[in-house]
Write an enzyme that holds these catalytic residues in place. Structure first.
Site, PDB file in Angstrom:
ATOM      1  N   GLU A  89      -2.328   0.194  25.398  1.00  0.00           N
ATOM      2  CA  GLU A  89      -2.637   0.947  26.605  1.00  0.00           C
ATOM      3  C   GLU A  89      -3.533   2.155  26.370  1.00  0.00           C
ATOM      4  O   GLU A  89      -4.390   2.459  27.200  1.00  0.00           O
ATOM      5  CB  GLU A  89      -1.320   1.425  27.267  1.00  0.00           C
ATOM      6  CG  GLU A  89      -0.481   0.316  27.867  1.00  0.00           C
ATOM      7  CD  GLU A  89      -1.048  -0.189  29.179  1.00  0.00           C
ATOM      8  OE1 GLU A  89      -2.053   0.369  29.660  1.00  0.00           O
ATOM      9  OE2 GLU A  89      -0.507  -1.165  29.725  1.00  0.00           O
ATOM     10  N   SER A 347      61.632   3.434  34.996  1.00  0.00           N
ATOM     11  CA  SER A 347      62.372   3.843  33.791  1.00  0.00           C
ATOM     12  C   SER A 347      61.465   4.227  32.628  1.00  0.00           C
ATOM     13  O   SER A 347      61.959   4.371  31.504  1.00  0.00           O
ATOM     14  CB  SER A 347      63.304   2.701  33.352  1.00  0.00           C
ATOM     15  OG  SER A 347      64.263   2.422  34.334  1.00  0.00           O
TER      16      SER A 347
END
Length: 781
Positions: A89, A347
Site C-alpha cells: 500500500e 443448606s
C-alpha cells in the site's frame, strides 16, 4: 557600489521578512483551522469487545451501524502483516509527509491514459483521512482529503496514524480492523498471522466486498498472490518463501461471531466505558460449558434455567461463567443472570457453621448431635426426607445435610455471630428489613448469590481464607480469614468422603471432589457447590421467577451438572495440570478415640463407653457432647450414683456404699436407641432396704408431638384427626387421661394414639410410676 550593495541587502531583508510573515501567517491559519475543524477522531462510533484472558473475543457490542471493531495496538499485530501492508500500500509511509507527489502524478497519468480510475495514488495517511472523514470522489473531495491528511500528519505520529488504519480498515460486511478480520476469518489473534494469512488480509481493504475470502476464495487468492509478487519484487520476502505461500489454498476457520459469556460481558461493561474489557475467562472452557448447557436445556423442566461458575482456587480467577442455560431463550428468562441473582441458599451454608464450631471448640468431627423433633419457639424445623435419625455424628449430619443437628449447633454458636463472621470475611447475606438473623439462616432463611457462595467455598480450598473473585486480570487478590486451616481441612475431607481418620501414610494426598448440596423452601432453588484440587465449582438450577418446581432438589438436579463440569476439568490435560495440588494434614489436626454419649476419651473396658468413635480433632480439643436447649444439666453427662456391693442404688449414707458414675444418653434420643441403652436399663435398680433419697436420677416427663395450646384441624376432605403423642423421660409405666378420663392405650404405653372427630377443647395428661404428671392442652377446630 556601497549604495548598490546596501539596496540589495535591504531587498533580501524584505524578502526574508515576507517569507517569515508568510510562514507565520500560514502557521497561524493552520493552527486556527485545526482548532475550528479538528480531526473527528472523538466522533468515531465506538465498538466494545469483551475478551478472554488470552485475547479471544467473547462478546462484542457493535456501534450504531452494527459494525464490529476489535481495537489493537501496533505491537499486537504480526510483523508479517505490517510488512505486507506497507509494501503493497505505501512503501514510503515512514518517510513522506502524508502525501506522495510521485504517486499522485503516476495515478493521475494512469487514470487519464486509461480514461478511468485505475490507481488512486493514496498513501496510508490519505486512506486514514478518508476513513475518519469520508468525502466524495471529486476533485474538491480530493483536496479535502489532502487537507485532512496534512492535518493528520501534523497532529499525530506515524505510529498513531498506522494504528487508526489497523483498527478502521474495512474487511467486508460489518468487519472493520485487522483484529476483527483475523478472528472472524481465521479464528486467531492478529499477532499469530502466518505470512500467507498476512498477505491475504493486507489486500482485502482494497475491495472488501469483492474480495471476501468466505464468498470469493479464488478472487481473494489472486489478490493475495498479487501482494506476494510485490513482496518478492522489492525483496521484502525471499522468493522461496513467496513460492511456498503461493501453493497454499485459502483456508478459513468456521466463521464465528463472538457469542460467549454474554451475561458476564453485560455485568463487566455496565459500569465502565472501556473499549476492550479483558476477563480472566478461559475461552475453551467457556465454550465447552455453553455446549453442555445446550444439552442440559432439553432435560430441564419448562422455564427452568441454570447458573454455573468455575473459579481457579489458586488465583481466584473466574474461568467460566454461565449466567443462564440459553441467553436467547426468553421462555427460560435467558437474559436473567442467575450467577448474580439473590436466592435462598438452602443448606449450602452448613459447612461454614461446622467449621466455625470446630474452631470454637463446640464439636469434633465425630461429636454426638441429636436429629430429633424439636421446637424453637414458633420455629419447628424438619429434615428434607421428613424423618429423623436420632444420634448422629457431626460429620454424618453434615454429609447427609440433616437440619435438626445444624439448628442445634447454630443455637449453641449464635445466628448473629455466625452471619457476622461470614460478613467479616466478605460474604454478605440478605435479610428482610428490620429483621435479625435467626436459626432459619442455616436452612436457607436468608438470601445469597452463586458468585458469593463460590467465593465462600474458597475457604475450603485456601486454608480457611475467603478470597474475592477476580473477573479481570488486573484485579488484586484480596482475602480474609473465616476459619483456621485445620477446620477448613477437616470440613473439606468430610465433604470429600474422608470423614474416617486415617494415618498420613494411607491418607490420600488430595480430595478428588468435596461437594455440598442445597435445596430452598418449596423446591425453588437447587444448589451444588464443589471444591476439587484446582477449582471451585458452583451450580444453581431453578426458575428465575422463583416459581417452585416439584421434584427439583440439589442432589437430583444440580449434582449431575456439578459432576459433568468436574469430569470435564479432570479429563482435560489443559485443566488437570491444576489438579496436582497436595492437601497435607495441617499440624493442628489430630486423631483421637472418643466415646458416646459423653464425647470424651475413656479407658479400655470402661462401661460408660457405649459407642467408640475415631475422630479428626482440632488443636487437641475434645469437647463434651453438646447439649440441646434444656439439656444443659444432663445431655450425655456422667451422673453420680451411690451403689452397694450388689450394684444396687442406695442412699449415700447407707453402709458399704460407694460412688459411681453412669453415662446416660440425652433423653430425646431414646426412641432411636436399642433397649439396653435406655435410661431404665442403664440405671441400676434400687435397694429396697436402703433406697436412694429423692428421684434425682429420674428425668422429667415430656410430651412430644404437638405444642401446648395448639389449634388442630383435620386434613382437607376428612372429618377426623389421627393424633399421635409420644412421652419421653419419666420412669416405669404410663397412665393416659383424656379430658380427665383414663384411656386404655395397649402394650406400648409410652405412645398415645387416638382418632378424634368431635371439635372442641381437649386436655391430655400422662402419669408415670415416679408420680410425675405432664399435661397438654389443644383445640380441635
Amino acid at each position: 557600489m556601497k549604495g548598490l550593495s546596501g539596496e540589495r541587502g535591504f531587498f533580501w531583508l524584505r524578502i526574508a521578512r515576507f517569507f517569515f510573515l508568510l510562514i507565520l501567517t500560514g502557521g497561524a491559519l493552520l493552527w486556527a483551522a485545526n482548532r475550528i475543524w479538528p480531526l473527528p477522531l472523538q466522533e468515531l462510533p465506538v465498538a466494545r469487545v469483551v475478551t478472554a484472558e488470552d485475547g479471544t473475543p467473547l462478546w462484542r457490542y457493535a456501534d450504531a451501524q452494527g459494525v464490529w471493531r476489535y481495537p489493537v495496538k501496533l505491537d499486537q499485530v504480526s510483523p508479517y502483516y505490517l510488512q505486507a501492508l506497507l509494501t503493497y500500500e505505501d512503501r514510503w509511509f515512514w518517510d513522506h509527509p502524508g502525501i506522495n507527489p510521485l504517486s499522485l502524478l503516476r495515478a493521475s497519468w494512469q487514470n487519464i491514459h486509461h480514461d478511468g480510475i485505475v490507481s488512486g495514488g493514496s498513501t496510508l495517511s490519505m486512506q486514514v483521512a478518508r476513513l475518519i472523514c469520508p468525502h466524495p470522489r471529486t476533485f474538491a473531495g480530493k483536496l479535502r482529503q489532502i487537507a485532512r491528511t496534512l492535518q493528520l500528519e501534523w497532529t499525530l505520529s506515524k505510529s498513531q496514524i498506522l494504528e487508526i488504519y489497523l483498527n478502521r480498515a474495512p474487511f467486508g460486511g460489518t468487519l472493520q480492523g485487522i483484529a476483527a478480520a483475523s478472528w472472524t476469518y481465521l479464528g486467531k489473534p492478529p499477532s499469530e498471522l502466518t505470512p500467507g494469512e498476512a498477505a491475504l488480509l493486507a489486500v482485502l481493504p482494497q475491495a472488501p466486498s469483492r474480495l471476501r475470502p468466505d464468498r470469493f476464495p479464488e478472487r481473494a487468492r489472486a489478490a493475495r498472490d498479487k501482494v506476494l509478487s510485490r513482496l518478492a519484487e522489492y525483496h521484502v520476502w525471499p522468493q522461496r518463501r513467496v513460492d511456498e505461500i503461493r501453493q497454499e489454498s485459502i483456508w478459513l476457520a468456521p466463521r464465528q461471531v463472538p457469542q460467549l459469556a454474554p451475561l458476564l460481558a453485560r455485568r463487566l461493561t455496565s459500569h465502565n466505558n472501556r473499549t476492550i474489557v479483558t476477563t480472566t475467562l478461559d475461552a475453551n472452557l467457556q465454550r465447552q460449558l455453553e455446549e453442555l448447557a445446550a444439552g442440559w436445556k432439553n432435560q430441564l423442566p419448562a422455564k427452568t434455567s441454570v447458573g454455573v461458575i468455575v473459579v481457579e482456587s489458586s488465583t481466584m480467577a473466574v474461568k467460566a461463567y454461565l449466567g443462564s442455560v440459553d441467553f436467547k431463550d426468553s421462555s427460560r428468562f435467558g437474559q436473567v443472570d442467575t450467577v448474580s441473582a439473590w436466592r435462598s441458599p438452602g443448606s449450602t451454608l452448613k459447612p461454614f457453621l461446622y467449621g466455625l464450631a470446630l474452631d470454637d471448640g463446640l464439636i469434633t468431627a465425630e461429636s454426638l448431635l441429636q436429629d430429633v423433633p424439636r421446637r424453637f419457639g414458633d420455629y419447628r424445623p424438619g429434615n428434607f426426607d421428613t424423618g429423623f435419625h436420632g444420634p448422629v455424628s457431626a460429620s454424618e449430619a453434615l454429609v447427609r445435610s440433616l437440619n435438626l443437628p445444624a439448628v442445634q449447633l447454630l443455637d449453641a454458636y449464635g445466628p448473629k455471630r455466625f452471619t457476622a463472621n461470614l460478613r467479616n470475611a466478605g460474604i454478605h447475606l440478605r435479610f428482610p428489613a428490620n429483621s435479625d438473623p435467626s436459626l432459619a439462616v442455616i436452612l436457607g432463611g436468608t438470601g445469597s448469590r452463586l458468585d458469593q457462595l463460590a467465593q465462600a467455598y474458597s475457604a475450603l480450598a485456601r486454608g480457611g481464607k475467603v478470597a474475592r473473585l477476580r473477573f479481570e486480570p488486573q484485579q488484586p487478590l484480596v482475602e480474609r480469614r473465616l476459619m483456621s486451616p485445620g477446620a477448613a481441612w477437616i470440613i473439606r475431607r468430610i465433604l470429600g468422603g474422608q470423614a474416617l481418620p486415617q494415618p498420613d501414610n494411607t491418607l490420600p494426598g488430595t480430595v478428588p471432589l468435596a461437594w455440598k448440596t442445597g435445596t430452598s423452601y418449596g423446591y425453588r432453588d437447587a444448589w451444588a457447590m464443589g471444591v476439587n484440587p484446582g477449582y471451585i465449582i458452583g451450580v444453581w438450577v431453578g426458575r428465575p421467577d422463583a416459581t417452585p418446581v416439584a421434584g427439583q432438589f440439589g442432589y437430583a438436579t444440580a449434582v449431575p451438572l456439578l459432576n459433568q463440569v468436574n469430569n470435564l476439568l479432570v479429563s482435560s490435560a489443559r485443566y488437570s495440570l491444576k489438579m496436582a495440588v497436595s492437601d497435607p494434614r495441617p499440624p493442628s489436626v489430630g486423631i483421637a478415640t472418643l466415646c458416646w454419649p459423653g464425647g470424651q476419651p475413656l479407658k479400655a473396658g470402661d462401661t460408660n463407653c457405649r459407642q467408640q468413635r475415631q475422630s479428626w480433632t482440632l488443636d487437641g480439643t475434645l469437647p463434651p457432647t453438646l447439649p440441646a436447649p434444656g439439656q444443659e444439666s444432663q445431655a450425655g453427662s456422667l451422673i453420680t450414683l451411690w451403689v452397694n456391693s450388689q450394684g444396687q442404688q442406695v442412699a449415700a449414707n447407707c453402709p458399704n456404699s460407694h460412688a459411681t458414675q453412669v453415662a446416660l444418653w440425652p433423653t430425646p434420643l431414646e426412641p432411636w436407641l436399642p433397649p439396653e441403652e435406655h435410661r431404665s436399663q442403664r440405671l441400676p435398680p434400687h435397694d429396697a432396704s436402703c433406697p436412694p433419697l429423692g428421684k434425682s436420677a429420674v428425668q422429667p416427663l415430656l410430651l412430644l408431638g404437638i405444642r401446648d395450646n395448639a389449634i388442630l384441624k383435620p386434613l382437607p376432605g376428612q372429618r377426623s384427626l389421627s393424633l399421635r403423642i409420644e412421652s419421653q423421660g419419666g420412669a416405669g409405666r404410663r397412665w393416659w387421661f383424656l379430658n380427665g378420663e383414663q384411656v386404655e392405650n395397649g402394650a406400648d404405653n409410652r405412645i398415645f394414639q387416638a382418632t378424634l372427630s368431635q371439635p372442641g377443647q381437649y386436655q391430655l395428661s400422662v402419669l408415670d410410676e415416679s408420680s410425675q404428671v405432664s399435661t397438654l392442652n389443644f383445640t380441635l377446630d
